[in-house]
Scaffold this motif. Structure first.
Motif, PDB file in Angstrom:
ATOM      1  N   ASP A   1       6.410   5.974   2.693  1.00 43.04           N
ATOM      2  CA  ASP A   1       5.961   7.267   2.161  1.00 43.04           C
ATOM      3  C   ASP A   1       6.869   7.709   1.023  1.00 43.04           C
ATOM      4  O   ASP A   1       8.017   7.270   0.941  1.00 43.04           O
ATOM      5  CB  ASP A   1       6.055   8.363   3.241  1.00 43.04           C
TER       6      ASP A   1
ATOM      7  N   THR B   1      10.153   8.736   2.332  1.00 47.40           N
ATOM      8  CA  THR B   1      10.912   7.785   3.164  1.00 47.40           C
ATOM      9  C   THR B   1      11.803   6.940   2.257  1.00 47.40           C
ATOM     10  O   THR B   1      11.405   6.549   1.167  1.00 47.40           O
ATOM     11  CB  THR B   1       9.946   6.883   3.963  1.00 47.40           C
TER      12      THR B   1
ATOM     13  N   HIS C   1       1.779   6.766   7.662  1.00 49.46           N
ATOM     14  CA  HIS C   1       2.621   7.805   8.280  1.00 49.46           C
ATOM     15  C   HIS C   1       2.916   7.534   9.758  1.00 49.46           C
ATOM     16  O   HIS C   1       3.125   8.470  10.527  1.00 49.46           O
ATOM     17  CB  HIS C   1       1.939   9.189   8.176  1.00 49.46           C
TER      18      HIS C   1
ATOM     19  N   ARG D   1       6.275   8.848  11.488  1.00 51.49           N
ATOM     20  CA  ARG D   1       6.261  10.331  11.468  1.00 51.49           C
ATOM     21  C   ARG D   1       5.228  10.859  12.464  1.00 51.49           C
ATOM     22  O   ARG D   1       5.488  11.818  13.189  1.00 51.49           O
ATOM     23  CB  ARG D   1       5.903  10.843  10.067  1.00 51.49           C
TER      24      ARG D   1
HETATM   25  N1  URA Z   1       6.233   5.366   9.034  1.00 48.75           N
HETATM   26  C1  URA Z   1       6.118   6.529   8.369  1.00 48.75           C
HETATM   27  O1  URA Z   1       5.741   7.529   8.929  1.00 48.75           O
HETATM   28  N2  URA Z   1       6.460   6.531   7.078  1.00 48.75           N
HETATM   29  C2  URA Z   1       6.914   5.471   6.424  1.00 48.75           C
HETATM   30  O2  URA Z   1       7.214   5.563   5.241  1.00 48.75           O
HETATM   31  C3  URA Z   1       7.014   4.263   7.128  1.00 48.75           C
HETATM   32  C4  URA Z   1       6.657   4.246   8.436  1.00 48.75           C
END
Ligand code: URA
Length: 235
Positions: A103, A106, A183, A186
């Motif tokens: 993300d 991230t 995601h 998260r």
């Molecule tokens: N899981 C997430 O929620 N975000 C990422 O960037 C990678 C794995």
């Protein structure tokens, strides 16, 4: 004809700066003759060696990037910087693509390659490649969360495969997943009432983020790292 330093950098794990140093130290030969000139032009057929070891052209490029927050995992975007903007120009080959996505917010390990077969296998759920993340969350973690991750967290649109949650401190954990849905980490933590405040990927299969690699920096994988990745996905 191509500059010697450029050619060696493209065909080895050495950076352009390291190549210049190798040449300066007299460790490079062209057609058996020691050379001191990084700028000299070499023919495609020239036999180049470093410390007597001949260089073979690398058909594919494998780059490890320490992705910083605020950068998109994409190859181009009109509004925001992408991970490709962070890769040094000589490594920006035509088909260079990220392996999976992080993300925008991230951080951490992101592999880029123009080896489509390896990319496909590493991102295919069939090959069960572990990805390990470090997360800080906004509410205290509990043993019940560990059990829920191991059982498979139900989300709105699917149930996650069993995953591993290790509690490092009340609001810090390590999460190991084999999937890579949008995601996902998260959403898994949010589903347990622990929204993520910070997320960083530490590993992908046998590959680990380099402590020496600052956010935004990248380096080529070593031959051993490429082999380990290939082994991990049956190549
Ligand atoms: N899981 C997430 O929620 N975000 C990422 O960037 C990678 C794995």
């Amino acid at each position: 004809m191509e500059r010697l330093d450029k050619r060696i950098a493209a065909a080895s794990q050495y950076s352009r700066r390291e190549v210049k140093e190798l040449i300066r130290l007299g460790r490079v030969t062209v057609d058996g003759v020691r050379t001191a000139s990084a700028e000299q032009k070499v023919a495609e057929t020239a036999a180049i060696a470093v410390d007597g070891q001949s260089l073979t052209y690398e058909p594919y490029l494998y780059i490890l990037l320490h992705k910083p927050a605020g950068v998109l995992t994409a190859t181009e975007d009109r509004t925001a910087p992408t991970v490709l903007d962070l890769i040094p120009a000589p490594w920006r080959r035509k088909d260079l693509s990220p392996v999976g996505r992080l993300d925008k917010d991230t951080e951490g390990l992101l592999l880029l390659t123009d080896d489509g077969t390896l990319n496909h296998r590493l991102t295919s759920p069939r090959h069960h490649v572990d990805k390990v993340y470090y997360a800080r969350v906004e509410a205290p973690l509990e043993e019940g969360d560990v059990a829920a991750f191991a059982a498979g967290i139900p989300l709105k649109d699917f149930t996650c495969l069993p995953a591993r949650l290790e509690i490092l401190s009340p609001q810090e954990c390590r999460v190991t997943v084999q999937e890579g849905k949008f995601h996902q980490v998260r959403r898994m933590l949010a589903a347990r009432g622990k929204p993520v405040a910070y997320l960083k990927r530490l590993t992908m299969g046998p590959l680990s983020l380099d402590d020496a690699l600052a956010p935004g920096d990248s380096r080529k994988l070593t031959r051993e790292e490429v082999k380990a990745l290939q082994n991990a996905v049956g190549l």
